[in-house]
Scaffold this active site. Structure first.
Site, PDB file in Angstrom:
ATOM      1  CD  GLU A   1      11.201   5.698 -13.429  1.00 33.67           C
ATOM      2  OE1 GLU A   1      10.440   5.150 -14.250  1.00 33.67           O
ATOM      3  OE2 GLU A   1      10.842   5.929 -12.259  1.00 33.67           O
TER       4      GLU A   1
ATOM      5  CB  CYS B   1      12.802   3.489 -22.152  1.00 39.84           C
ATOM      6  SG  CYS B   1      12.557   5.246 -21.970  1.00 39.84           S
TER       7      CYS B   1
HETATM    8  P1  NAP Z   1      21.795  -1.328 -18.218  1.00 36.94           P
HETATM    9  O1  NAP Z   1      22.636  -2.327 -18.870  1.00 36.94           O
HETATM   10  O2  NAP Z   1      20.882  -1.758 -17.127  1.00 36.94           O
HETATM   11  O3  NAP Z   1      22.788  -0.199 -17.677  1.00 36.94           O
HETATM   12  C1  NAP Z   1      22.331   0.974 -17.061  1.00 36.94           C
HETATM   13  C2  NAP Z   1      23.372   1.495 -16.104  1.00 36.94           C
HETATM   14  O4  NAP Z   1      23.520   0.553 -15.040  1.00 36.94           O
HETATM   15  C3  NAP Z   1      24.751   1.644 -16.742  1.00 36.94           C
HETATM   16  O5  NAP Z   1      25.372   2.786 -16.225  1.00 36.94           O
HETATM   17  C4  NAP Z   1      25.467   0.384 -16.260  1.00 36.94           C
HETATM   18  O6  NAP Z   1      26.856   0.504 -16.221  1.00 36.94           O
HETATM   19  C5  NAP Z   1      24.893   0.265 -14.871  1.00 36.94           C
HETATM   20  N1  NAP Z   1      25.059  -1.046 -14.272  1.00 36.94           N
HETATM   21  C6  NAP Z   1      25.231  -2.239 -14.872  1.00 36.94           C
HETATM   22  N2  NAP Z   1      25.341  -3.218 -13.947  1.00 36.94           N
HETATM   23  C7  NAP Z   1      25.231  -2.637 -12.743  1.00 36.94           C
HETATM   24  C8  NAP Z   1      25.240  -3.102 -11.402  1.00 36.94           C
HETATM   25  N3  NAP Z   1      25.395  -4.391 -11.099  1.00 36.94           N
HETATM   26  N4  NAP Z   1      25.097  -2.203 -10.403  1.00 36.94           N
HETATM   27  C9  NAP Z   1      24.929  -0.901 -10.662  1.00 36.94           C
HETATM   28  N5  NAP Z   1      24.915  -0.403 -11.914  1.00 36.94           N
HETATM   29  C10 NAP Z   1      25.050  -1.246 -12.934  1.00 36.94           C
HETATM   30  O7  NAP Z   1      20.869  -0.566 -19.267  1.00 36.94           O
HETATM   31  P2  NAP Z   1      21.305   0.138 -20.618  1.00 36.94           P
HETATM   32  O8  NAP Z   1      21.604  -0.894 -21.643  1.00 36.94           O
HETATM   33  O9  NAP Z   1      22.333   1.181 -20.347  1.00 36.94           O
HETATM   34  O10 NAP Z   1      19.984   0.933 -21.027  1.00 36.94           O
HETATM   35  C11 NAP Z   1      18.935   0.365 -21.749  1.00 36.94           C
HETATM   36  C12 NAP Z   1      17.773   0.082 -20.818  1.00 36.94           C
HETATM   37  O11 NAP Z   1      17.381   1.265 -20.169  1.00 36.94           O
HETATM   38  C13 NAP Z   1      16.535  -0.397 -21.568  1.00 36.94           C
HETATM   39  O12 NAP Z   1      15.941  -1.433 -20.835  1.00 36.94           O
HETATM   40  C14 NAP Z   1      15.634   0.837 -21.569  1.00 36.94           C
HETATM   41  O13 NAP Z   1      14.272   0.568 -21.680  1.00 36.94           O
HETATM   42  C15 NAP Z   1      15.977   1.436 -20.246  1.00 36.94           C
HETATM   43  N6  NAP Z   1      15.626   2.853 -20.193  1.00 36.94           N
HETATM   44  C16 NAP Z   1      14.556   3.218 -19.429  1.00 36.94           C
HETATM   45  C17 NAP Z   1      14.173   4.540 -19.387  1.00 36.94           C
HETATM   46  C18 NAP Z   1      12.995   4.976 -18.552  1.00 36.94           C
HETATM   47  O14 NAP Z   1      12.839   6.159 -18.324  1.00 36.94           O
HETATM   48  N7  NAP Z   1      12.176   4.054 -18.088  1.00 36.94           N
HETATM   49  C19 NAP Z   1      14.888   5.494 -20.106  1.00 36.94           C
HETATM   50  C20 NAP Z   1      15.985   5.087 -20.864  1.00 36.94           C
HETATM   51  C21 NAP Z   1      16.350   3.757 -20.906  1.00 36.94           C
HETATM   52  P3  NAP Z   1      27.799  -0.218 -17.324  1.00 36.94           P
HETATM   53  O15 NAP Z   1      27.484   0.451 -18.606  1.00 36.94           O
HETATM   54  O16 NAP Z   1      29.163   0.025 -16.823  1.00 36.94           O
HETATM   55  O17 NAP Z   1      27.428  -1.680 -17.328  1.00 36.94           O
END
Ligand code: NAP
Length: 515
Positions: free
Chosen positions: A286, A320
């Site tokens: 997501e 999001c």
């Molecule tokens: P993110 O940077 O993609 O991180 C999300 C998770 O992925 C974190 O736990 C992060 O860990 C981990 N991660 C990072 N690199 C990774 C890799 N190479 N392999 C596996 N996991 C990895 O996103 P965010 O900044 O936390 O969240 C914001 C984003 O989430 C926005 O784009 C928002 O729209 C989206 N979002 C979507 C929804 C939905 O339901 N569609 C809901 C909420 C948020 P680290 O923190 O250790 O890097």
């Protein structure tokens, strides 16, 4: 006994008694800031040798807690333990598994103010936003608990002469939960509880921006008596341990919520067969959005302005589902923009410990810089009419920002900014508005303000997004009532908080016995 599912109410902080309880919780939690949280694998706590500091975004100098930056070895051990634990956990009764979820909901209710306070400090949520997050976590536990029992009863099959056909829903195996920081308790709880409630075992890797909230979740898991090894807590940088977790042949499924870039990487890596892997991995991804509100000429403009303000600036636009693009029709465009700017000017901003502040700081320095880069791009692409500069404070504060007169293809009208920046695009008519609305790669949430029944019906058919709202804001999905998930590059549309969600954590086994 559990009754019919009902959404948890949000705490009324206008009541003196609740206000006092929240102030006390904030004081108490403040004395606990800076604590250490190791990983927990198979019920055993490690040590914090390689620290990750979780920083309060509202006060940069404040360390909320320190977690272990788990190693690849830790990840491999967690996978082994989860695999071993699955052998037994998979055969536990659905009712028993559901009971753990209900117990966890009760514990969160009891610790409600304290958990709210942790979110205020760790991710800069206002009291109301923090409480909405915890309330949603409780909703997920209550809702999925009931679903665990329902799926435990098996699937629908038609009778056949001389046989007893059945369909069982059985768990998949070892899952990896990778939540984001922006709903640090609710999304983390929902994806993890659905997975282990369905009979799988889980490795939970919290976001490095909200790992202490993950540790608090683990306290709830442990207090509820969930057996060791069912949920393994593995804080650590995604860039370091993510690939090992995703590519391991032991991993059966990955539940991810976060950015498009990371989500697509996980989808790609998980699609490749690893040595010894015996299944096609399932990936729930997501991801982001460029959520849009259409403001038609036949509408109550004040109501549209209120909806846009709430969904664009609630939690600093870091949802999001946040409205980051408004499409307003030509004949009301100027009046709408005037009213919008006036209303946005009234927003009170500052540290979220103070309940008078509607908006706080953005999550970290990286986000702060990236949002300002987008503001600079926006200033070249359109006209800045509000904000565009830092707000006062010792955190990452950015004033509510509005950029108008944008071309639909402008970058700030197409890309996810994830901050308090609103792009306003004019449209010639309702047809034009719908075309513009559908012209991004995303498809998560959106809203349409109009009194015209025909236009409402058209929006229902033609606005291609996972969550459409009519005459209300596009944030604030309720578990059960508004199943949540996006189309296109917003994700796999797994619809959290729906009866379909648990199915992603189960596989169906058809059995027929001759009688
Ligand atoms: P993110 O940077 O993609 O991180 C999300 C998770 O992925 C974190 O736990 C992060 O860990 C981990 N991660 C990072 N690199 C990774 C890799 N190479 N392999 C596996 N996991 C990895 O996103 P965010 O900044 O936390 O969240 C914001 C984003 O989430 C926005 O784009 C928002 O729209 C989206 N979002 C979507 C929804 C939905 O339901 N569609 C809901 C909420 C948020 P680290 O923190 O250790 O890097």
């Amino acid at each position: 006994m559990y009754g019919e599912f009902k959404n948890e109410s949000i705490i009324d902080f206008k009541r003196e008694e609740n206000r006092r309880k929240m102030e006390e919780a904030l004081k108490r939690v403040k004395t606990e800031l800076g604590g250490e949280y190791p990983n927990i694998i198979g019920g055993k706590r490690g040590e914090v040798r390689n620290p990750i500091e979780s920083i309060n975004p509202s006060h940069k100098g404040e360390v909320v807690g320190i977690v272990e930056n788990s190693s690849i070895k830790d990840a491999e051990r967690a996978l082994e333990v989860a695999e071993e634990t699955f052998r037994k956990w998979r055969y536990t009764r659905a009712e028993d598994r559901a009971e753990y979820l209900f117990k966890m909901a009760d514990i969160m209710r009891r610790r409600r103010f304290e958990l709210d306070a942790w979110l205020v400090y760790e991710v800069g949520k206002s009291w109301l936003e923090a409480d909405g997050d915890i309330a949603e976590a409780i909703d997920f536990l209550e809702y999925y608990g009931r679903e665990v029992i329902r799926y435990g009863e098996g699937g629908y099959v038609t009778p056949v002469a001389g046989e007893k056909p059945e369909m069982w829903y059985i768990p998949l195996g070892v899952g990896v939960s990778i939540p984001p920081w922006n709903f640090p308790m609710s999304i983390l709880t929902g994806m993890t509880a659905a997975a282990f409630g369905a009979g799988n075992t889980v490795i939970l890797k919290p976001s490095s921006d909200s790992p202490v909230t993950g540790a608090k979740f683990m306290e709830v898991v442990e207090e509820a008596g969930v057996p060791d090894g069912v949920v393994n807590f593995l804080p650590g940088k995604g860039s370091k341990i993510g690939d090992v977790l995703v590519t391991s042949p032991k991993t059966r499924f990955i539940t991810f919520t976060g950015s498009k870039a990371v989500g697509l990487r996980i989808v790609e890596l998980a699609s490749k067969l690893s040595k010894g892997q015996k299944w096609i991995k399932r990936v729930i991804a997501e991801m982001g959005g460029k959520d849009t509100t259409i403001v038609d000429s036949e509408t109550d403009l004040d109501s549209a302005v209120n909806g846009v303000i709430a969904s664009a600036y609630g939690y600093q636009g870091q949802k999001c589902s946040a409205c980051s693009r408004v499409i307003a029709l030509g004949d009301i465009y100027d009046e709408f923009v005037d009213k919008l700017v006036q209303k946005a000017k009234e927003i009170k901003q500052g540290p979220p410990e103070d309940p008078e502040h509607y908006m706080g700081a953005v999550i970290n320095e990286r986000a702060y810089r990236s949002i300002f880069e987008y503001i600079e791009i926006g200033k070249r692409e359109g006209k800045l009419v509000l904000g565009g500069e830092p707000a006062e404070g010792d955190g990452y504060y950015i004033k509510p920002t509005i950029i108008i007169d944008l071309d639909p293809k402008a970058r700030i009208a197409q890309e996810e900014i994830f901050g308090p920046v609103l792009a306003v695009v004019p449209a010639k008519n309702f047809d034009d508005a719908l075309t513009i609305a559908n012209c991004t790669d995303y498809g998560l949430t959106g809203s349409v303000y109009t009194r015209n029944r025909e236009k409402i019906d058209r929006a229902k058919r033609e606005f291609h997004i996972g969550n459409l709202y009519i005459n209300r804001k596009c944030t604030g999905a309720l578990v059960g009532a508004h199943p949540f998930g996006g189309f296109n590059l917003s994700g796999t549309d797994t619809k959290t908080g729906s009866r379909d969600y648990l199915l992603f954590f189960l596989q169906a086994k058809a059995i027929s016995e001759k009688i």
